[in-house]
Design a protein around this motif. Structure first.
Motif, PDB file in Angstrom:
ATOM      1  N   ASP A 108       0.833  -1.213   0.000  1.00 15.40           N
ATOM      2  CA  ASP A 108       0.000   0.000   0.000  1.00 15.40           C
ATOM      3  C   ASP A 108       0.866   1.260   0.000  1.00 15.40           C
ATOM      4  O   ASP A 108       0.566   2.235  -0.708  1.00 15.40           O
ATOM      5  CB  ASP A 108      -0.932   0.003   1.216  1.00 15.40           C
ATOM      6  N   ALA A 109       1.933   1.223   0.797  1.00 15.66           N
ATOM      7  CA  ALA A 109       2.837   2.378   0.832  1.00 15.66           C
ATOM      8  C   ALA A 109       3.534   2.575  -0.511  1.00 15.66           C
ATOM      9  O   ALA A 109       3.756   3.706  -0.952  1.00 15.66           O
ATOM     10  CB  ALA A 109       3.871   2.193   1.940  1.00 15.66           C
ATOM     11  N   THR A 110       3.862   1.468  -1.176  1.00 15.92           N
ATOM     12  CA  THR A 110       4.500   1.558  -2.493  1.00 15.92           C
ATOM     13  C   THR A 110       3.551   2.194  -3.507  1.00 15.92           C
ATOM     14  O   THR A 110       3.965   3.020  -4.328  1.00 15.92           O
ATOM     15  CB  THR A 110       4.922   0.161  -2.964  1.00 15.92           C
ATOM     16  N   ARG A 111       2.290   1.808  -3.459  1.00 16.34           N
ATOM     17  CA  ARG A 111       1.309   2.394  -4.370  1.00 16.34           C
ATOM     18  C   ARG A 111       1.171   3.897  -4.127  1.00 16.34           C
ATOM     19  O   ARG A 111       1.095   4.697  -5.069  1.00 16.34           O
ATOM     20  CB  ARG A 111      -0.043   1.715  -4.194  1.00 16.34           C
ATOM     21  N   LEU A 112       1.140   4.291  -2.852  1.00 13.18           N
ATOM     22  CA  LEU A 112       1.042   5.719  -2.541  1.00 13.18           C
ATOM     23  C   LEU A 112       2.260   6.473  -3.060  1.00 13.18           C
ATOM     24  O   LEU A 112       2.140   7.577  -3.599  1.00 13.18           O
ATOM     25  CB  LEU A 112       0.892   5.906  -1.034  1.00 13.18           C
ATOM     26  N   ALA A 113       3.439   5.854  -2.884  1.00 11.93           N
ATOM     27  CA  ALA A 113       4.662   6.511  -3.358  1.00 11.93           C
ATOM     28  C   ALA A 113       4.670   6.627  -4.870  1.00 11.93           C
ATOM     29  O   ALA A 113       5.108   7.643  -5.427  1.00 11.93           O
ATOM     30  CB  ALA A 113       5.884   5.725  -2.876  1.00 11.93           C
ATOM     31  N   SER A 114       4.180   5.587  -5.552  1.00 12.36           N
ATOM     32  CA  SER A 114       4.140   5.638  -7.021  1.00 12.36           C
ATOM     33  C   SER A 114       3.171   6.703  -7.523  1.00 12.36           C
ATOM     34  O   SER A 114       3.314   7.191  -8.644  1.00 12.36           O
ATOM     35  CB  SER A 114       3.743   4.267  -7.579  1.00 12.36           C
ATOM     36  N   ASN A 115       2.191   7.071  -6.693  1.00 12.67           N
ATOM     37  CA  ASN A 115       1.242   8.124  -7.053  1.00 12.67           C
ATOM     38  C   ASN A 115       1.707   9.512  -6.639  1.00 12.67           C
ATOM     39  O   ASN A 115       0.969  10.490  -6.796  1.00 12.67           O
ATOM     40  CB  ASN A 115      -0.128   7.831  -6.430  1.00 12.67           C
ATOM     41  N   GLY A 116       2.925   9.584  -6.067  1.00 13.68           N
ATOM     42  CA  GLY A 116       3.493  10.878  -5.727  1.00 13.68           C
ATOM     43  C   GLY A 116       3.441  11.244  -4.262  1.00 13.68           C
ATOM     44  O   GLY A 116       3.928  12.307  -3.872  1.00 13.68           O
ATOM     45  N   SER A 117       2.859  10.374  -3.411  1.00 11.07           N
ATOM     46  CA  SER A 117       2.787  10.677  -1.981  1.00 11.07           C
ATOM     47  C   SER A 117       4.027  10.127  -1.289  1.00 11.07           C
ATOM     48  O   SER A 117       4.081   8.957  -0.898  1.00 11.07           O
ATOM     49  CB  SER A 117       1.514  10.044  -1.380  1.00 11.07           C
ATOM     50  N   LEU A 118       5.049  10.974  -1.147  1.00 11.47           N
ATOM     51  CA  LEU A 118       6.305  10.547  -0.542  1.00 11.47           C
ATOM     52  C   LEU A 118       6.351  10.799   0.955  1.00 11.47           C
ATOM     53  O   LEU A 118       7.313  10.399   1.621  1.00 11.47           O
ATOM     54  CB  LEU A 118       7.470  11.277  -1.215  1.00 11.47           C
ATOM     55  N   SER A 119       5.347  11.462   1.500  1.00 14.50           N
ATOM     56  CA  SER A 119       5.339  11.761   2.933  1.00 14.50           C
ATOM     57  C   SER A 119       4.824  10.593   3.759  1.00 14.50           C
ATOM     58  O   SER A 119       4.970  10.590   4.984  1.00 14.50           O
ATOM     59  CB  SER A 119       4.478  12.995   3.216  1.00 14.50           C
ATOM     60  N   HIS A 120       4.219   9.597   3.117  1.00 13.89           N
ATOM     61  CA  HIS A 120       3.657   8.461   3.844  1.00 13.89           C
ATOM     62  C   HIS A 120       4.790   7.557   4.336  1.00 13.89           C
ATOM     63  O   HIS A 120       5.770   7.332   3.648  1.00 13.89           O
ATOM     64  CB  HIS A 120       2.709   7.669   2.946  1.00 13.89           C
ATOM     65  N   ARG A 121       4.646   7.033   5.550  1.00 15.97           N
ATOM     66  CA  ARG A 121       5.614   6.104   6.114  1.00 15.97           C
ATOM     67  C   ARG A 121       4.897   4.855   6.629  1.00 15.97           C
ATOM     68  O   ARG A 121       3.781   4.938   7.136  1.00 15.97           O
ATOM     69  CB  ARG A 121       6.397   6.741   7.269  1.00 15.97           C
ATOM     70  N   ILE A 122       5.549   3.714   6.500  1.00 15.59           N
ATOM     71  CA  ILE A 122       4.941   2.449   6.928  1.00 15.59           C
ATOM     72  C   ILE A 122       4.918   2.352   8.449  1.00 15.59           C
ATOM     73  O   ILE A 122       3.902   2.027   9.057  1.00 15.59           O
ATOM     74  CB  ILE A 122       5.706   1.259   6.324  1.00 15.59           C
ATOM     75  N   ARG A 123       6.086   2.607   9.078  1.00 19.67           N
ATOM     76  CA  ARG A 123       6.237   2.529  10.537  1.00 19.67           C
ATOM     77  C   ARG A 123       5.648   1.207  11.066  1.00 19.67           C
ATOM     78  O   ARG A 123       4.751   1.190  11.905  1.00 19.67           O
ATOM     79  CB  ARG A 123       5.559   3.720  11.214  1.00 19.67           C
ATOM     80  N   LEU A 124       6.178   0.123  10.557  1.00 22.65           N
ATOM     81  CA  LEU A 124       5.681  -1.215  10.907  1.00 22.65           C
ATOM     82  C   LEU A 124       5.995  -1.514  12.368  1.00 22.65           C
ATOM     83  O   LEU A 124       7.154  -1.465  12.793  1.00 22.65           O
ATOM     84  CB  LEU A 124       6.333  -2.259  10.003  1.00 22.65           C
ATOM     85  N   PRO A 125       4.972  -1.835  13.183  1.00 28.49           N
ATOM     86  CA  PRO A 125       5.221  -2.153  14.596  1.00 28.49           C
ATOM     87  C   PRO A 125       5.677  -3.604  14.756  1.00 28.49           C
ATOM     88  O   PRO A 125       5.741  -4.370  13.792  1.00 28.49           O
ATOM     89  CB  PRO A 125       3.845  -1.936  15.234  1.00 28.49           C
ATOM     90  N   GLY A 126       5.965  -3.968  15.994  1.00 28.28           N
ATOM     91  CA  GLY A 126       6.321  -5.355  16.285  1.00 28.28           C
ATOM     92  C   GLY A 126       7.815  -5.562  16.377  1.00 28.28           C
ATOM     93  O   GLY A 126       8.614  -4.630  16.291  1.00 28.28           O
ATOM     94  N   ARG A 127       8.160  -6.830  16.581  1.00 28.48           N
ATOM     95  CA  ARG A 127       9.569  -7.180  16.711  1.00 28.48           C
ATOM     96  C   ARG A 127      10.294  -7.045  15.386  1.00 28.48           C
ATOM     97  O   ARG A 127       9.693  -7.086  14.323  1.00 28.48           O
ATOM     98  CB  ARG A 127       9.705  -8.613  17.229  1.00 28.48           C
ATOM     99  N   LYS A 128      11.610  -6.931  15.482  1.00 26.55           N
ATOM    100  CA  LYS A 128      12.412  -6.742  14.289  1.00 26.55           C
ATOM    101  C   LYS A 128      12.629  -8.077  13.581  1.00 26.55           C
ATOM    102  O   LYS A 128      13.305  -8.963  14.103  1.00 26.55           O
ATOM    103  CB  LYS A 128      13.759  -6.109  14.654  1.00 26.55           C
ATOM    104  N   ASP A 129      12.018  -8.241  12.411  1.00 25.93           N
ATOM    105  CA  ASP A 129      12.212  -9.421  11.598  1.00 25.93           C
ATOM    106  C   ASP A 129      12.464  -8.974  10.162  1.00 25.93           C
ATOM    107  O   ASP A 129      12.748  -7.799   9.902  1.00 25.93           O
ATOM    108  CB  ASP A 129      11.000 -10.355  11.687  1.00 25.93           C
TER     109      ASP A 129
END
Length: 360
Positions: A94-115
């Motif tokens: 979803d974040a990739t689609r937003l970036a491809s549409n020009g929205s570079l301010s969006h961030r994933i900020r995935l929670p949880g443990r580091k994997d």
């Protein structure tokens, strides 16, 4: 087939395979290790008889029922587990689609443990931040460049209008001013082209000695230093590196020229030094001058940033240190600007040292 469906079928197939292997092991165990007499079920009119062959008839339907349950359980459970496992990938998509549409301010900020998914999401967020910052810098640069190029064109138009409407005006003065404005426009265009070339890293790398470039730059700019009453002190070691000789010479020329121009009105000093360490080579250009604040120094590498210390008689095009920064980055180096406590500035360029076997 989607990845989720593939994972679901994989989970279910693996569960079915494990069930079949388990029942096969149980069946082999019963046939091989259970004594014959333990499989005697009773008597008939013909007497006692073994029912080993009846064991399969009893065992097979129940095993098939269990396997059917495992198949359904594997499909449902696999579908749920696959969905949970792929949920972070969906957020990244979803974040990739937003970036491809020009929205570079969006961030994933995935929670949880580091994997692996968390590392991918963090790397993607970092990439988006860099792209956003680079795009903002390019837009700001384009706006500044347009403004800088428009100024000499507007001045030229004004001079031509004056010459056309006032035939008695001194033509020699108009020509001299037009020549100066045109020269400035050419210098600015060449600086922009050089900046673009360095930024794209479209150059051939070859062995370069920074100490020789420092000597060449100081000899070339010595008349300018004498005109301004500035003394140049050059010292240092042989500093071999890999890069573009033309670009690194331009870098050195810009640093030395800035140090000469932005100096004390009289009795100014410029120090040019080269040094080498096992992994890096260092070019340091230091000069006397007005006292500068760290806040001002931090902005001097921005394109078209002239600050208040630039003298009107040699304003340049405002790209000197911007070009130095771009050339340094194109050579995988670091640029450090530090204000001197006594006034002036110390600029350090640190580049990777040439390997002793690089030219072999």
């Amino acid at each position: 087939m989607s990845v989720r469906l593939k994972l679901t079928l994989s989970y279910a197939g693996f569960l079915m395979l494990a069930g079949v292997l388990l029942f096969a092991a149980v069946w082999v165990f019963l046939l091989r290790y259970v004594p014959e007499r333990a499989l005697i079920t009773g008597t008939t009119t013909n007497g006692v008889f073994p029912i080993r062959f009846n064991l399969l008839r009893v065992f097979a339907p129940r095993a098939a029922a269990v396997l059917a349950f495992l198949l359904v359980f594997g499909l449902v459970g696999g579908w749920i587990l696959a969905g949970r496992m792929l949920a972070p990938l969906t957020r990244i998509t979803d974040a990739t689609r937003l970036a491809s549409n020009g929205s570079l301010s969006h961030r994933i900020r995935l929670p949880g443990r580091k994997d692996e998914f968390r590392e991918l999401a963090d790397a993607f967020d970092t990439m988006l931040a860099r792209i956003e910052a680079h795009l903002a810098e390019q837009q700001r640069f384009a706006a500044n460049a347009s403004h800088e190029l428009r100024t000499p064109l507007a001045v030229s138009k004004a001079l031509l209008d004056v010459a056309r409407t006032d035939p008695t005006h001194d033509a020699g003065e108009v020509i001299d001013r037009l020549h100066a404005v045109n020269t400035r426009a050419i210098d600015l265009t060449e600086a922009l082209l050089l900046l673009s070339r360095a930024d794209q890293r479209s150059f051939t790398r070859e062995p370069v000695d920074l100490s020789l470039l420092a000597e060449e730059a100081t000899e070339t700019l010595l008349p300018l230093a004498e005109k301004r009453g500035v003394t140049i002190d050059t010292s240092g070691d042989i500093t071999p590196t890999i890069g573009s000789q033309a670009l690194l010479l331009q870098l050195t020329m810009n640093l030395v020229q800035n140090a000469i121009v932005h100096n004390l009105p009289e009795q100014g000093i410029v120090w040019v030094n080269t040094s080498v360490s096992p992994k890096t080579v260092v070019l340091t250009v230091e000069n006397t001058g007005e006292k500068l604040t760290p806040q001002l120094v931090s902005t001097l590498t921005e394109p078209f940033q002239r600050a208040e210390r630039i003298h009107a008689d040699h304003a340049g095009v405002g790209l000197g240190l911007a070009i130095v920064k771009t050339i340094t980055q194109a050579h995988d180096g670091t640029l450090t600007l530090t204000p001197r406590s006594a006034g002036g500035i110390r600029i350090t360029v640190e580049l990777p040292a040439m390997s002793p076997h690089a030219d072999r």
